[in-house]
Structures are given as C-alpha cells and as structure tokens.
Scaffold this motif. Structure first.
Motif, mmCIF file in Angstrom:
data_model
loop_
_atom_site.group_PDB
_atom_site.id
_atom_site.type_symbol
_atom_site.label_atom_id
_atom_site.label_comp_id
_atom_site.label_asym_id
_atom_site.label_seq_id
_atom_site.Cartn_x
_atom_site.Cartn_y
_atom_site.Cartn_z
ATOM 1 N N TRP A 94 -106.699 -18.939 -15.445
ATOM 2 C CA TRP A 94 -105.561 -19.937 -15.222
ATOM 3 C C TRP A 94 -105.985 -20.311 -13.727
ATOM 4 O O TRP A 94 -107.067 -19.690 -13.091
ATOM 5 N N HIS A 127 -115.978 -18.595 -9.564
ATOM 6 C CA HIS A 127 -115.829 -19.250 -11.226
ATOM 7 C C HIS A 127 -117.084 -18.420 -11.989
ATOM 8 O O HIS A 127 -117.651 -19.205 -12.867
ATOM 9 N N PRO A 181 -112.443 -8.183 -9.055
ATOM 10 C CA PRO A 181 -111.418 -7.560 -8.449
ATOM 11 C C PRO A 181 -110.099 -8.160 -8.575
ATOM 12 O O PRO A 181 -109.848 -9.050 -9.262
ATOM 13 N N ALA A 236 -107.807 -14.768 -3.125
ATOM 14 C CA ALA A 236 -106.935 -13.534 -3.834
ATOM 15 C C ALA A 236 -105.443 -14.258 -3.042
ATOM 16 O O ALA A 236 -104.447 -14.220 -3.719
ATOM 17 N N ILE A 268 -109.359 -11.932 -9.921
ATOM 18 C CA ILE A 268 -109.626 -13.155 -8.780
ATOM 19 C C ILE A 268 -110.910 -13.430 -9.027
ATOM 20 O O ILE A 268 -112.041 -12.583 -8.935
ATOM 21 N N ASP A 269 -111.298 -14.467 -9.496
ATOM 22 C CA ASP A 269 -112.671 -15.140 -9.772
ATOM 23 C C ASP A 269 -113.012 -16.406 -8.803
ATOM 24 O O ASP A 269 -113.048 -17.463 -9.175
ATOM 25 N N ALA A 278 -103.865 -17.052 -4.570
ATOM 26 C CA ALA A 278 -103.351 -16.737 -5.832
ATOM 27 C C ALA A 278 -102.250 -15.907 -6.052
ATOM 28 O O ALA A 278 -101.446 -15.886 -7.065
ATOM 29 N N ALA A 323 -107.898 -15.590 -12.525
ATOM 30 C CA ALA A 323 -107.731 -16.701 -11.456
ATOM 31 C C ALA A 323 -109.105 -17.163 -11.167
ATOM 32 O O ALA A 323 -109.686 -16.716 -10.433
ATOM 33 N N GLU A 324 -109.387 -18.611 -11.743
ATOM 34 C CA GLU A 324 -110.304 -19.269 -11.028
ATOM 35 C C GLU A 324 -109.981 -20.062 -9.732
ATOM 36 O O GLU A 324 -109.212 -21.267 -9.716
ATOM 37 N N GLU A 325 -110.104 -19.301 -8.693
ATOM 38 C CA GLU A 325 -109.424 -19.623 -7.487
ATOM 39 C C GLU A 325 -110.353 -19.494 -6.317
ATOM 40 O O GLU A 325 -110.316 -18.345 -5.912
ATOM 41 N N GLN A 377 -111.571 -27.762 -8.902
ATOM 42 C CA GLN A 377 -111.568 -26.737 -7.681
ATOM 43 C C GLN A 377 -112.228 -27.740 -6.557
ATOM 44 O O GLN A 377 -111.519 -27.329 -5.539
#
Lengths: 129, 215
Positions: free
Chosen positions: A126, B48, A104, B26, B44-45, B29, B20-22, B182
């Motif tokens: 990132w 991961h 998404p 969302a 948004i990932d 980020a 974004a490995e977050e 993370q």
C-alpha cells in the motif's frame, strides 16, 4: 570514497577510474569472489576479460555488466547504483520460492518473510500517495 | 485495511504482511498505520525493494505465499477496482451502482482469501502461478537501479539530479504506476493524484489501471 548502492545495501568503497577496486571490496559489495576462474558465487563462476583485471584489482563495472546487471552513475561519478540483473530476478520468481526480504516495522524492528514459514502469508503493498 | 480479515483467520495459520511503499519514510506512513489499528505486520519499504524483488507496478498488489514459502498466486490487484475512473471529479463521488459493484468485487476478493485459508482453494498449480508472473526486462532492471540512485540523490540534497534519474526510471518502465507516483509525491504531496495523474489514467484508454485478479 565512492558510494555504491546495491538492491539491498549501501557501501563506501575506495574505488578509482570508475569502479576499479580491490577484490576484497568487490566481494563486500556484491558477494562475488575473485578466483583464477573469474568472479565466483557458490559453484558458479563468471570469467572476466583481461581488460577487467589488474594486479590486485578488478573492474566491478565491467563484471556487473557482464552479469547483465544495470550500472548507473551519478553525474560526478561518486555514487553508483548496481541493479539486479533481469534474468536473476526472473529465475528467482519462476522458481516460485517467495524471495525473502527484511524490512523494518514502524519502530525500526527488522522483520523477515522467512520468519513466517509454516503459515499462509498474504503479502500486500500500500502507500499514502 | 486487512484487520478484520486477519482477526478472523489468524488462528488458522494465516498472516498478513502489509508493506508501505513509502520513500518519505516511516513517519509519513505512521498516521495511516495508527488509524488501521492492525496487529499484523506493518513494514516500511522506503526504497521500494519489495517492488524490485517481486516485479510490482502499483499499490495495492498482493502475493499469496503458502506454508512452504512458495508463491501460489503471482502479484495481483488486492481488492481495488477501476470504478474510480468513472467518478465525478468535481464531487469525488461514484454512482450508487459503481459503489455497490466496487464493494462486491472487494468482498469477492476477501472471500477468495478466506477460501484459500480454509481449504487451499485458489492456490494455483506451479505452471499457472509461473505463467502469471510478469517478466522483468532489462529496461525494468535499469529503471529500478535509476530509481534507487534517484532516491539516494534526492535524500542527500541533490534533488534536481535525483528527479532526472527518477524521470528516466519512469520512461524506462512506463507500466509502473508506483515509480511515477512515488516520484510525483516526493516532488509535492498530492501531486501523485493530481491533474497529471488523471491525464495518465485517461491515456490508458481501454487498458485497466487495476487489472482484476483472475480468480
């Protein structure tokens, strides 16, 4: 209900004694179909030992380990993670076709890499941390 | 981060996908993405997944993909360098020489992307692209599954058990900075670049934190 996490999905399944479940649920979770030859996907079949089969049931943990994939359970064995087998990941990458994914954006709109065919794509990660 | 490059090349059949490995999601980020004011994709990932699919170990890493959807450069450090390791930690500054070298390395990387878009330069033949792919081991595959379970447990109120799974993931895949950092960030914002991080960086010795791209 048992919660099963796969690399791209999350499923609630009526399982017992670990990951014994109906072939219908097994297919829903993994995409592999139980046939007389074993568990099959496209034209590939993986034979199952008799110990992993019961009338209208299959032991998904035994199947997944036979595939070479990691199977990890929570302490209470109510949540399980099935990981992609290392060899499956390596084969996909060595084919050099960029593995497709759907993620998404900030507004929740799903975007897939395959939508960008025909363009050069610079795919970069990132993080805030 | 890539907006100027994208603006310059977008009419030449070029796209940037920033992921974004977050795991905080969302909203965490969003400030960075808003500040970047980018018009390329910002995805948004939280789980991961991309790192699992492409066997990534750090951020920023980039993969170059051609018009046919083929990988023409394997995962590589995307413009960052190890100069930060020599930074004065008290003042958080680098020497002017290191700052200049760092900028030059970043510029060289951006120039390589430009050349690729213009002429196809730096796209590797299949055998070389393949040779540059790090192998997924059974330990890495298990680490990914444990990390995924750990994230779920944490997100569902089982923090201590989730942390144990994530610690085991880092033990199984010690080369992944992303798994460790993370998990540290989920424990406490800032911990991913705190004293424990620097201790791990020092333990690298002569090994790189950001291996330079082989351009």
């Amino acid at each position: 209900m048992t919660k099963i996490l796969t690399p791209t999905g999350e499923h609630d399944v009526a399982a017992h004694d670990g990951l014994w479940m109906s072939p219908v649920d097994a297919e829903r979770v993994t995409g592999w179909t139980l046939k007389p030859e074993g568990m099959c996907r496209a034209d590939l079949c993986v034979p199952l030992p008799a110990s992993a089969l019961a009338p209208n049931e299959v032991d998904l943990e035994a199947f997944w380990k036979k595939l070479g994939g990691p199977v990890i359970a929570s302490e209470a064995r109510d949540v399980w993670a099935l990981g992609a087998p290392a060899e499956e990941r390596n084969a996909a990458l060595e084919g050099l076709e960029a593995p497709d994914f759907t993620l998404p954006d900030l507004d929740g709109m799903p975007r897939s890499l395959s939508q960008l065919r025909g363009r050069k794509v610079f795919l970069a990660t990132w993080a805030s941390w | 981060m890539w907006q100027a490059l994208y603006e310059e090349l977008k009419d030449k059949g070029f796209m940037v996908v920033a992921v974004a490995e977050e795991s905080r999601g969302a909203e965490h980020a969003r400030p960075w993405i808003d500040q970047a004011a980018s018009s390329y994709w910002q995805l948004i990932d939280a789980d991961h997944r991309l790192e699992d699919l492409y066997n990534l170990v750090n951020v920023p890493q980039a993969i170059w993909i051609d018009e046919q959807g083929r990988i023409v450069r394997p995962p590589e450090t995307a413009g960052s360098t190890d100069h930060f390791r020599r930074m004065d930690l008290a003042t958080r500054t680098m020497t002017p020489e290191d700052q200049a070298d760092r900028l030059a390395a970043r510029q060289a990387y951006l120039d390589a992307v430009r050349a690729w878009v213009a002429t196809g330069a730096h796209a590797l033949p299949a055998d070389q692209a393949r040779a540059g792919l790090p192998k997924v081991t059974p330990e890495i595959a298990e680490a990914r599954a444990r990390f995924r379970l750990g994230l779920w447990l944490r997100a569902n109120g089982r923090v201590a058990e989730g942390d144990l799974q994530m610690a085991e993931a880092s033990r199984l895949h010690p080369d992944s900075w992303s798994l460790w950092r993370q998990a540290a960030d989920l424990d406490e914002v800032g911990k991913a670049s705190g004293p424990e991080f620097w201790k791990r960086v020092q333990a690298l010795g002569d090994r790189p934190y950001y291996p330079p791209p082989k351009l």
